[in-house]
Design a protein around this motif. Structure first.
Motif, PDB file in Angstrom:
ATOM      1  N   LEU A  37     100.213 -20.645 -45.978  1.00  0.00           N
ATOM      2  CA  LEU A  37     100.673 -20.239 -47.529  1.00  0.00           C
ATOM      3  C   LEU A  37     101.165 -21.258 -48.363  1.00  0.00           C
ATOM      4  O   LEU A  37     100.968 -21.145 -49.425  1.00  0.00           O
ATOM      5  CB  LEU A  37     101.421 -19.206 -47.337  1.00  0.00           C
ATOM      6  N   PHE A  40      98.808 -22.435 -51.083  1.00  0.00           N
ATOM      7  CA  PHE A  40      98.667 -21.267 -52.299  1.00  0.00           C
ATOM      8  C   PHE A  40      99.783 -21.056 -53.147  1.00  0.00           C
ATOM      9  O   PHE A  40      99.647 -20.876 -54.116  1.00  0.00           O
ATOM     10  CB  PHE A  40      98.470 -19.948 -51.274  1.00  0.00           C
ATOM     11  N   ALA A  44      99.961 -21.604 -56.927  1.00  0.00           N
ATOM     12  CA  ALA A  44     100.305 -20.402 -58.008  1.00  0.00           C
ATOM     13  C   ALA A  44     101.429 -21.157 -58.964  1.00  0.00           C
ATOM     14  O   ALA A  44     101.520 -20.429 -59.897  1.00  0.00           O
ATOM     15  CB  ALA A  44     100.987 -19.310 -56.934  1.00  0.00           C
ATOM     16  N   ASN A 168      95.196 -29.112 -46.763  1.00  0.00           N
ATOM     17  CA  ASN A 168      95.899 -28.571 -47.872  1.00  0.00           C
ATOM     18  C   ASN A 168      96.063 -29.259 -48.864  1.00  0.00           C
ATOM     19  O   ASN A 168      95.765 -28.659 -50.057  1.00  0.00           O
ATOM     20  CB  ASN A 168      97.441 -28.191 -47.056  1.00  0.00           C
ATOM     21  N   LEU A 175      92.440 -24.459 -55.662  1.00  0.00           N
ATOM     22  CA  LEU A 175      93.396 -23.189 -55.930  1.00  0.00           C
ATOM     23  C   LEU A 175      93.999 -23.179 -57.187  1.00  0.00           C
ATOM     24  O   LEU A 175      94.356 -22.251 -57.698  1.00  0.00           O
ATOM     25  CB  LEU A 175      94.395 -23.037 -54.930  1.00  0.00           C
TER      26      LEU A 175
END
Length: 386
Positions: A37, A40, A44, A168, A175
């Motif tokens: 996560l 992400f 975000a 990542n 992302l």
């Protein structure tokens, strides 16, 4: 009626128990998926921070895709410039640190440890003796139980961790672009799931949380950058070879109250003692951080950050440490955002509590009337009939 009320209370308790179990399960799943996560969550946060600028460009007549491309390009350019400027500088500072390690070792063994031993009467040097350490490891070899196997397993896991880190890093810009493009759609979809009776309250709390958190993060980021530059240049001006590296570390740790300046002062004083060994350069280090703290306390933080998060410094430190202990780097990343949102919810809960019967009691509140503000109404005058 009593039976019906009892069944209603039981059903209410079971619903609360069900939601509690769902929340605990979500936290457990978050703990398991922490490594996955992290990109992400970072993307975000970047999308959320960049969305107001995208909306502003849209209001100026540009399409959503054009606005997203412009904001994403600007963010990418800033990151590239920071990497181009900082990476070679940090690399040179690390090379200087590696070359200075023998000096730090000699200072530790010949100056620091004898000074501590003379005042505490503890034989610390015995524990740092190489032969003593070899004998200690040899005597506890069997108790360690398969050190070679453990070491190989750690190296193997580290290899996979490095691959995961590169994956990542590669995922982060992709992302971020999608979060920037679809942020309004995600917010609208989440808002559509809110019960209609609570939509106004949830919307108000979400806007308040977003405003508090966005202002705090943007302001705190600027404070970190400004203080890092100030500390680095100041220590470099004092004459420390590792001044820029120490200044960057102190600036990055500024988001934890007192940790940034404390770590910078300790590292700067040690570097001054190892490199020069006099009080003049230690005083120079203290002056640099003293001026930095005055500027931060009386200008930077009030102007750029203010009291927008509304958390006590002890609460900030606890949130960061607790998040790191529970969820690692992801927990430290989410600590302050979650703490800010929780603080907004606690203020709302306090407002609800002070307006409830539990706080006010069953009796109606007493209303104090200021008699000095009352006006005298003249009595009606009786008129004689004509």
């Amino acid at each position: 009626m009593d039976s019906h009320a009892s069944l209603h209370e039981i059903a209410k308790f079971l619903r609360r128990l069900q939601w509690t179990a769902i929340a605990l399960g979500a936290l457990w799943l978050l703990w398991l998926l922490t490594p996955v996560l992290t990109p992400f969550v970072l993307a975000a946060m970047l999308g959320w921070l960049g969305d107001p600028l995208v909306d502003r460009l849209e209001r100026n007549g540009r399409s959503r895709n054009t606005a997203v491309i412009l904001v994403f390009s600007a963010m990418t350019l800033v990151v590239v410039l920071v990497l181009v400027l900082l990476v070679p500088l940090i690399q040179r500072q690390i090379a200087t640190l590696v070359a200075s390690l023998p000096s730090y070792r000699d200072w530790l063994l010949q100056v620091a440890i004898p000074w501590v031993e003379a005042r505490t009467r503890m034989e610390i040097s015995n524990w740092l003796d190489f032969n003593h350490l070899i004998e200690l490891v040899r005597s506890n070899w069997e108790r360690a139980g398969g050190v070679a196997t453990t070491l190989l397993g750690y190296v193997s896991r580290s290899g996979f961790a490095i691959l995961g880190l590169f994956a990542n890093i590669a995922l982060l810009p992709v992302l971020t672009f999608f979060f920037l493009r679809d942020w309004d759609l995600l917010v609208a979809r989440v808002g559509a799931l809110v019960p209609r009776d609570h939509l106004e309250t949830v919307t108000r709390l979400a806007r308040e949380s977003s405003g508090v958190l966005g202002a705090f993060l943007r302001g705190q980021f600027l404070v970190m950058v400004i203080l890092g530059v100030m500390y680095g240049l100041g220590l470099w001006g004092v004459g420390l070879d590792l001044g820029i590296l120490i200044g960057i570390i102190a600036g990055l740790l500024t988001f934890v109250p007192y940790l940034g300046p404390a770590s910078g002062i300790i590292l700067g004083c040690i570097a001054a003692l190892v490199q020069y060994g006099d009080w003049e350069h230690i005083i120079g280090v203290l002056v640099v951080f003293g001026i930095g703290q005055v500027i931060e306390s009386y200008w930077l933080t009030p102007k750029l950050v203010g009291d927008r998060i509304g958390l006590h410094p002890a609460a900030v430190i606890f949130a960061v440490l607790a998040g790191g202990q529970l969820f690692g780097f992801l927990g430290m990343l989410l600590a302050l955002p979650v703490a800010a949102v929780v603080n907004v919810l606690l203020r709302y809960a306090e407002q609800r509590y002070t307006r409830s019967k539990l706080y006010a009691g069953e009796q109606p509140p007493m209303v104090m009337i200021d008699t000095s503000l009352t006006t005298q109404v003249p009595e009606p005058v009786e008129r004689e009939p004509k």
